[in-house]
Design a protein around this motif. Structure first.
Motif, PDB file in Angstrom:
ATOM      1  N   CYS A   1       0.852  -1.186   0.000  1.00  0.00           N
ATOM      2  CA  CYS A   1       0.000   0.000   0.000  1.00  0.00           C
ATOM      3  C   CYS A   1       0.889   1.238   0.000  1.00  0.00           C
ATOM      4  N   LYS A   2       0.287   2.396  -0.084  1.00  0.00           N
ATOM      5  CA  LYS A   2       1.039   3.636  -0.229  1.00  0.00           C
ATOM      6  C   LYS A   2       1.385   4.228   1.132  1.00  0.00           C
TER       7      LYS A   2
ATOM      8  N   ASP B   1      -2.855  10.527  -7.247  1.00  0.00           N
ATOM      9  CA  ASP B   1      -1.917   9.532  -7.789  1.00  0.00           C
ATOM     10  C   ASP B   1      -2.402   8.116  -7.500  1.00  0.00           C
ATOM     11  N   ILE B   2      -2.853   7.884  -6.282  1.00  0.00           N
ATOM     12  CA  ILE B   2      -3.303   6.550  -5.900  1.00  0.00           C
ATOM     13  C   ILE B   2      -4.527   6.130  -6.704  1.00  0.00           C
TER      14      ILE B   2
ATOM     15  N   GLU C   1      -5.337   7.406  -9.521  1.00  0.00           N
ATOM     16  CA  GLU C   1      -5.015   7.594 -10.947  1.00  0.00           C
ATOM     17  C   GLU C   1      -5.982   8.582 -11.602  1.00  0.00           C
ATOM     18  N   ILE C   2      -6.100   9.744 -10.961  1.00  0.00           N
ATOM     19  CA  ILE C   2      -6.987  10.792 -11.436  1.00  0.00           C
ATOM     20  C   ILE C   2      -6.163  12.014 -11.816  1.00  0.00           C
ATOM     21  N   LEU C   3      -6.432  12.560 -12.969  1.00  0.00           N
ATOM     22  CA  LEU C   3      -5.735  13.758 -13.418  1.00  0.00           C
ATOM     23  C   LEU C   3      -6.345  14.984 -12.756  1.00  0.00           C
ATOM     24  N   LYS C   4      -5.518  15.978 -12.508  1.00  0.00           N
ATOM     25  CA  LYS C   4      -5.985  17.220 -11.889  1.00  0.00           C
ATOM     26  C   LYS C   4      -6.824  18.019 -12.868  1.00  0.00           C
TER      27      LYS C   4
END
Length: 215
Positions: A172-173, A209-210, A212-215
């Motif tokens: 996990c992160k 990031d976790i 996986e979504i773009l700003k």
């Protein structure tokens, strides 16, 4: 809609070290996270003053035990896309007499609960971001926390590296809060408002990031 659970202690609840009151929703790091992520996200605040990892507090009872509430909390808020776990500071209190390794064992128990749960999407485990607490600073003698956290500064320095090992074990992160923020000079334990805001923005970037979504 993506659901994010913020599970922590007073530094998630939003304890103001200067007043002992609670920061407003927009100034607590979960609130900053929500505002930064914007529409399409539900950020669930589950901060409790004095919450430990897995230990009953001999002065305040079992409801401070983070494991006892974590299991029903995951079930009541599912499906969750991400859990942000931010505990460990209260385990440093002198009355628990715990080593850094024992505190890490408590965190490992919570990580295992989350990673083996069905609280995520499609009955799978949610993604997890483990946040190691900021280093305990110099606690002034005038602070009511001075004896409660006596000798905890050195021990707190070990938590980041130890917690990171847990995230490798469970894939996990990890985020070490001490690399982003510092505790207040008022009490050496809690975050001032500007540090909440800074941490909220940083966790928002990590969450993107976790997930996986773009700003």
């Amino acid at each position: 809609m993506k659901n994010i659970l913020c599970y922590g202690d007073s530094n998630t609840w939003g304890y103001d070290p200067a007043t002992g009151e609670r920061f407003g929703p927009e100034n607590r790091w979960p609130g900053v996270l929500k505002n930064e992520l914007g529409d399409g996200f539900l950020v669930i605040e589950e901060g409790l003053n004095g919450r430990t990892t897995v230990w009953d507090d001999p002065l305040h009872g079992g409801f401070k035990n983070g494991k006892n509430y974590l299991i029903p909390c995951l079930a009541s808020h599912k499906p969750l896309d991400l859990v942000i776990l931010f505990l460990g500071t209260n385990d440093l209190k002198t009355r628990f007499s715990l080593t850094a390794s024992e505190i890490t064992s408590g965190i490992r128990a919570l990580v295992e609960v989350i990673c083996k749960s069905n609280a995520g999407i499609d009955e799978k485990p949610p993604k997890l971001l483990l946040v190691a607490p900021p280093l305990i600073g110099q606690v002034p003698d005038s602070s009511r926390f001075s004896e409660e956290f006596e000798g905890s500064e050195k021990k707190s320095k070990k938590l980041g590296p130890y917690f990171k090992e847990v995230t490798v074990e469970y894939d996990c992160k990890f985020l070490d809060a001490s690399e982003v923020v510092k505790t207040s000079e008022v009490d050496g334990i809690h975050l001032d408002m500007d540090q909440h805001i800074k941490l909220g923005h940083f966790i928002a970037e990590s969450s993107r990031d976790i997930l996986e979504i773009l700003k």
